[in-house]
Design a protein around this motif. Sequence first.
Motif, PDB file in Angstrom:
ATOM      1  N   THR A  95       0.834  -1.206   0.000  1.00  0.00           N
ATOM      2  CA  THR A  95       0.000   0.000   0.000  1.00  0.00           C
ATOM      3  C   THR A  95       0.870   1.258   0.000  1.00  0.00           C
ATOM      4  N   GLN A  96       1.933   1.236   0.810  1.00  0.00           N
ATOM      5  CA  GLN A  96       2.809   2.409   0.894  1.00  0.00           C
ATOM      6  C   GLN A  96       3.607   2.599  -0.384  1.00  0.00           C
ATOM      7  N   LEU A  97       4.021   1.490  -1.000  1.00  0.00           N
ATOM      8  CA  LEU A  97       4.742   1.595  -2.267  1.00  0.00           C
ATOM      9  C   LEU A  97       3.839   2.206  -3.337  1.00  0.00           C
ATOM     10  N   ARG A  98       2.592   1.789  -3.380  1.00  0.00           N
ATOM     11  CA  ARG A  98       1.650   2.346  -4.345  1.00  0.00           C
ATOM     12  C   ARG A  98       1.472   3.857  -4.116  1.00  0.00           C
ATOM     13  N   TYR A  99       1.382   4.254  -2.859  1.00  0.00           N
ATOM     14  CA  TYR A  99       1.215   5.673  -2.536  1.00  0.00           C
ATOM     15  C   TYR A  99       2.418   6.479  -3.019  1.00  0.00           C
ATOM     16  N   ARG A 100       3.620   5.970  -2.773  1.00  0.00           N
ATOM     17  CA  ARG A 100       4.820   6.704  -3.169  1.00  0.00           C
ATOM     18  C   ARG A 100       4.923   6.817  -4.688  1.00  0.00           C
ATOM     19  N   LEU A 101       4.605   5.718  -5.387  1.00  0.00           N
ATOM     20  CA  LEU A 101       4.655   5.752  -6.847  1.00  0.00           C
ATOM     21  C   LEU A 101       3.611   6.712  -7.411  1.00  0.00           C
ATOM     22  N   SER A 102       2.437   6.728  -6.812  1.00  0.00           N
ATOM     23  CA  SER A 102       1.381   7.639  -7.247  1.00  0.00           C
ATOM     24  C   SER A 102       1.796   9.088  -7.047  1.00  0.00           C
ATOM     25  N   SER A 103       2.442   9.378  -5.890  1.00  0.00           N
ATOM     26  CA  SER A 103       2.914  10.739  -5.618  1.00  0.00           C
ATOM     27  C   SER A 103       3.967  11.167  -6.633  1.00  0.00           C
ATOM     28  N   LEU A 104       4.884  10.265  -6.951  1.00  0.00           N
ATOM     29  CA  LEU A 104       5.929  10.563  -7.930  1.00  0.00           C
ATOM     30  C   LEU A 104       5.319  10.835  -9.302  1.00  0.00           C
ATOM     31  N   MET A 126      12.092   6.962   4.030  1.00  0.00           N
ATOM     32  CA  MET A 126      10.657   6.695   4.122  1.00  0.00           C
ATOM     33  C   MET A 126      10.374   5.220   3.902  1.00  0.00           C
ATOM     34  N   SER A 127      11.016   4.679   2.883  1.00  0.00           N
ATOM     35  CA  SER A 127      10.802   3.273   2.546  1.00  0.00           C
ATOM     36  C   SER A 127      11.232   2.377   3.694  1.00  0.00           C
ATOM     37  N   MET A 128      12.363   2.704   4.292  1.00  0.00           N
ATOM     38  CA  MET A 128      12.857   1.894   5.405  1.00  0.00           C
ATOM     39  C   MET A 128      11.887   1.937   6.578  1.00  0.00           C
ATOM     40  N   TYR A 129      11.487   3.139   6.984  1.00  0.00           N
ATOM     41  CA  TYR A 129      10.582   3.266   8.119  1.00  0.00           C
ATOM     42  C   TYR A 129       9.242   2.586   7.847  1.00  0.00           C
ATOM     43  N   GLN A 131       8.521   0.160   6.052  1.00  0.00           N
ATOM     44  CA  GLN A 131       8.542  -1.300   6.054  1.00  0.00           C
ATOM     45  C   GLN A 131       8.174  -1.847   7.427  1.00  0.00           C
ATOM     46  N   TYR A 132       8.314  -1.006   8.438  1.00  0.00           N
ATOM     47  CA  TYR A 132       8.099  -1.462   9.811  1.00  0.00           C
ATOM     48  C   TYR A 132       6.903  -0.783  10.486  1.00  0.00           C
ATOM     49  N   PHE A 133       6.614   0.462  10.105  1.00  0.00           N
ATOM     50  CA  PHE A 133       5.573   1.226  10.795  1.00  0.00           C
ATOM     51  C   PHE A 133       4.566   1.797   9.804  1.00  0.00           C
ATOM     52  N   THR A 134       3.328   1.941  10.274  1.00  0.00           N
ATOM     53  CA  THR A 134       2.330   2.644   9.484  1.00  0.00           C
ATOM     54  C   THR A 134       2.586   4.142   9.586  1.00  0.00           C
ATOM     55  N   LYS A 135       1.928   4.914   8.723  1.00  0.00           N
ATOM     56  CA  LYS A 135       2.095   6.367   8.775  1.00  0.00           C
ATOM     57  C   LYS A 135       1.577   6.926  10.095  1.00  0.00           C
ATOM     58  N   GLU A 136       0.503   6.325  10.612  1.00  0.00           N
ATOM     59  CA  GLU A 136      -0.050   6.783  11.883  1.00  0.00           C
ATOM     60  C   GLU A 136       0.946   6.542  13.019  1.00  0.00           C
ATOM     61  N   GLU A 137       1.609   5.410  12.983  1.00  0.00           N
ATOM     62  CA  GLU A 137       2.600   5.110  14.017  1.00  0.00           C
ATOM     63  C   GLU A 137       3.799   6.054  13.916  1.00  0.00           C
ATOM     64  N   LEU A 138       4.249   6.300  12.685  1.00  0.00           N
ATOM     65  CA  LEU A 138       5.400   7.183  12.495  1.00  0.00           C
ATOM     66  C   LEU A 138       5.109   8.600  12.984  1.00  0.00           C
ATOM     67  N   ALA A 139       3.852   9.012  12.859  1.00  0.00           N
ATOM     68  CA  ALA A 139       3.481  10.351  13.328  1.00  0.00           C
ATOM     69  C   ALA A 139       3.654  10.469  14.835  1.00  0.00           C
ATOM     70  N   GLU A 140       3.522   9.357  15.554  1.00  0.00           N
ATOM     71  CA  GLU A 140       3.678   9.376  17.011  1.00  0.00           C
ATOM     72  C   GLU A 140       5.117   9.141  17.448  1.00  0.00           C
ATOM     73  N   LEU A 141       5.909   8.527  16.586  1.00  0.00           N
ATOM     74  CA  LEU A 141       7.318   8.272  16.915  1.00  0.00           C
ATOM     75  C   LEU A 141       8.139   9.509  16.540  1.00  0.00           C
ATOM     76  N   THR A 142       7.935  10.568  17.302  1.00  0.00           N
ATOM     77  CA  THR A 142       8.541  11.854  16.951  1.00  0.00           C
ATOM     78  C   THR A 142      10.060  11.846  17.062  1.00  0.00           C
ATOM     79  N   PHE A 143      10.623  10.911  17.817  1.00  0.00           N
ATOM     80  CA  PHE A 143      12.080  10.923  17.953  1.00  0.00           C
ATOM     81  C   PHE A 143      12.769  10.491  16.654  1.00  0.00           C
ATOM     82  N   LEU A 144      11.986   9.946  15.697  1.00  0.00           N
ATOM     83  CA  LEU A 144      12.545   9.613  14.391  1.00  0.00           C
ATOM     84  C   LEU A 144      12.497  10.800  13.435  1.00  0.00           C
TER      85      LEU A 144
END
Length: 342
Positions: A95-104, A126-129, A131-144
């Motif tokens: 799903t995330q790969l499709r989103y990135r390709l669509s944005s490009l 972005m791709s690395m992160y 692979q492990y976390f959803t966008k919602e999770e990344l929004a909360e992991l502010t230390f990244l």
Amino acid sequence: MLLQVGELAKRTGLTIRTLHHYDDIGLLQPSARSDAGYRLYSRQDITRLYQIQALRGLGMTLAEIGAVLNSPNLALAPLIDRQIQAIDQMIIKQTQLRYRLSSLKNQLMNGEELELDNWLKTLELMSMYEQYFTKEELAELTFLQADSKQQKEWEALVIEANALFKAGESSSSETAQNLASRWMLTLEQNTAANPEWLAKLNSMHSAESAFQEKLGVRPEVVEFLLEAFAESKLNVFARYLSEQEFAFMKQHYVREMKNWPQLLIGLEKAIRAGIEPDSEQAKCLAQQWLSMLQGYAGKNPATHAKIRNAMQNEPSLAEGTWLKPTTLQFLEKAVAALMRCA
């Protein structure tokens, strides 16, 4: 109902040769044979075949699978959970790969000029992160997130950790233990005390050299901090144990506690799902805890009682371990239910 090897191969998508090989090495031996000598597989055999394929999907070798299946503590539900988690991760990645390709594509269609080098570096992170976390999770992991207050706190901790490790500081020193405690408490806070996020970060740090570079701390430094953190806990337990008990615990504690995050994940999922502490699923989790406890403390119930006493009297033992009071209460009840069945 018994299935011949050909019918089982057809229904499962495996080859007859594979099933023969499983039989030859003792991994999956049919329960019966026909008068003509054909292999016949029962429902129990098919259940074992599912377990074999599930474990293979998790990257285990056939030898490792045989050892696991011969364990009397094997539970099917955790295997299914791990497969579901793996499939969920695959769906997220696609799903995330499709989103990135669509944005490009949209940028290109709009005639936007791309700073290719910067874009690729950003995309790599972005791709690395993702692979492990959803966008919602990344929004909360502010230390990244770059330039965040939490990231700057981490940068200071990383500098301190690398300096101690480079200086050859012992993991048993008070300085190392204090730093390790601050490290784990900060990580616990920055992951919102979510053990699933901790497990994902651990996996990412182990597998991704780009993340190691970004964080600025190598695996051996992390291992040093884990040992120092364990030493801080062992110093507390030492007040409750005999010399012999403590020597055994000191030797095995770090190894066994590496299984703690996955057990916590299972416990918290059970609580969220409304599972009762006396259910079979909860007792399976309790058995995992008991196996871990026996791994670092031995099988003497008197030693176990001392450790429970320490846990009740020393709040510091739970600090930086992602253990919530509700999770501990659930585990205690599940262990009690398991003991009643023993």
